[in-house]
Scaffold this active site. Structure first.
Site, PDB file in Angstrom:
ATOM      1  N   PRO A   2       0.805  -1.219   0.000  1.00  0.00           N
ATOM      2  CA  PRO A   2       0.000   0.000   0.000  1.00  0.00           C
ATOM      3  C   PRO A   2       0.838   1.268   0.000  1.00  0.00           C
ATOM      4  O   PRO A   2       1.629   1.496   0.899  1.00  0.00           O
ATOM      5  CB  PRO A   2      -0.792  -0.103   1.305  1.00  0.00           C
ATOM      6  CG  PRO A   2      -0.508  -1.443   1.877  1.00  0.00           C
ATOM      7  CD  PRO A   2       0.747  -1.922   1.265  1.00  0.00           C
ATOM      8  N   GLU A   3       0.659   2.050  -1.023  1.00  0.00           N
ATOM      9  CA  GLU A   3       1.204   3.403  -1.024  1.00  0.00           C
ATOM     10  C   GLU A   3       0.011   4.333  -0.909  1.00  0.00           C
ATOM     11  O   GLU A   3      -1.112   3.880  -0.701  1.00  0.00           O
ATOM     12  CB  GLU A   3       2.021   3.653  -2.300  1.00  0.00           C
ATOM     13  CG  GLU A   3       3.197   2.675  -2.401  1.00  0.00           C
ATOM     14  CD  GLU A   3       4.159   3.008  -3.529  1.00  0.00           C
ATOM     15  OE1 GLU A   3       4.187   4.160  -3.979  1.00  0.00           O
ATOM     16  OE2 GLU A   3       4.885   2.102  -3.965  1.00  0.00           O
TER      17      GLU A   3
END
Length: 281
Positions: A2-3
């Site tokens: 997850p960014e």
DNA sequence: GCTTGGACCTGATTGC
DNA sequence: TGCAATCAGGTCCAAG
């Protein structure tokens, strides 16, 4: 992994399930994730209503009726699944591994939100809303892409004098908040800048190319994530990951989409970098 | 003050 | 086939 776009996608998925809802019961199944859970974590959440679910960089922040903020970070492999929701589209993920279900939130209306994180790089903390500005992990963050504070002029200033490669500088959350390995590499490709280039030399025209490239990559990823929620939920009910095609990331040896030269891979700061040696200088 | 690299963690992949 | 080594990466922290 997850960014910022994935975290925003998760926020959009969780928001309608959590906002205005009260935690009836919270199961904390182990003492820690990356860090120990706060003291009496489940007890401090139980009976509290989520007033608002927001996001700052890669952090999710749920403002509670108790005056505390529930701060959640997904780390590398953290994910939420929604179960028992009124809308059948958010069914449980049949492929999830229950042994890594570390926290289960039971909310009013029969909604059950499960946090699963095999590698436990994520964490959850509680912090007073009134003193949120002093929360140490967010205090030192730079501006987010797509925010007013992020521009070519800002990059000129923030990168001045930095001898580290631009790739490492952009991964520094104090320079730009929310970028991770993948989107840094994609943005550098679009801007035609080598990840090896010294950060201090990314000024003027290069900064003018880089700032909009970062914004475009993030905006497109958020859009792709948002639009993929329904598709993805229909198949396995999970939130936070979506299929996305990349220009350079994980494409070592494959032809550059611009010039057909093979994409190169190098290691910088113990992380893989992918780039086109011809298009990126 | 800045930069680098190790540690954390475990599932998936690669190599022998 | 099975085992061991390696890799992935966000953040923190110690060392240079």
């Amino acid at each position: 992994m997850p960014e910022l776009p994935e975290v925003e996608t998760v926020r959009r998925g969780l928001s309608p399930m959590m906002e205005g809802k009260t935690f009836l019961r919270v199961e904390q199944r182990r003492p820690d994730l990356r860090f120990p859970f706060p003291a009496r974590f489940a007890e401090r959440l139980t009976g509290q209503t989520v007033r608002h679910l927001g996001r700052a960089a890669k952090f999710l922040k749920a403002e509670l009726s108790s005056g505390e903020m529930l701060i959640m970070h997904l780390g590398m492999t953290g994910r939420f699944t929604i179960d028992g929701a009124p809308t059948a589209s958010f069914a449980a993920d049949p492929g999830s591994d229950a042994k890594h279900d570390h926290v289960v939130f039971h909310l009013e209306g029969g909604v059950q939100i499960t946090y699963n994180d095999p590698r436990r790089f994520g964490f959850m903390e509680l912090w007073p809303v009134a003193q949120f500005d002093a929360y140490p992990r967010l205090k030192k963050l730079g501006p987010e892409p797509l925010s007013n504070g992020f521009s070519a002029a800002y990059l000129n200033e923030a990168l001045a004098g930095r001898q580290t490669p631009i790739k490492a500088a952009l991964l520094d959350q104090a320079v730009v908040a929310g970028l991770g390995n993948i989107y840094v590499l994609e943005a550098l490709f679009r801007a035609g800048i080598s990840p090896k280039r010294k950060a201090a030399s990314v000024v003027g025209a290069r900064a003018e190319r880089l700032a909009p490239a970062v914004n475009a990559v993030i905006a497109e990823a958020i859009e792709a994530g948002g639009s993929s929620i329904s598709d993805f939920a229909a198949t396995d009910g999970s939130l936070g990951y979506f299929q996305h095609s990349f220009d350079v990331y994980d494409r070592e040896g494959e032809p550059c989409k611009t010039c057909a030269d093979p994409i190169k891979r190098i290691v910088q700061s113990s992380r893989s970098s992918f780039y086109c040696g011809k298009c990126q200088r």
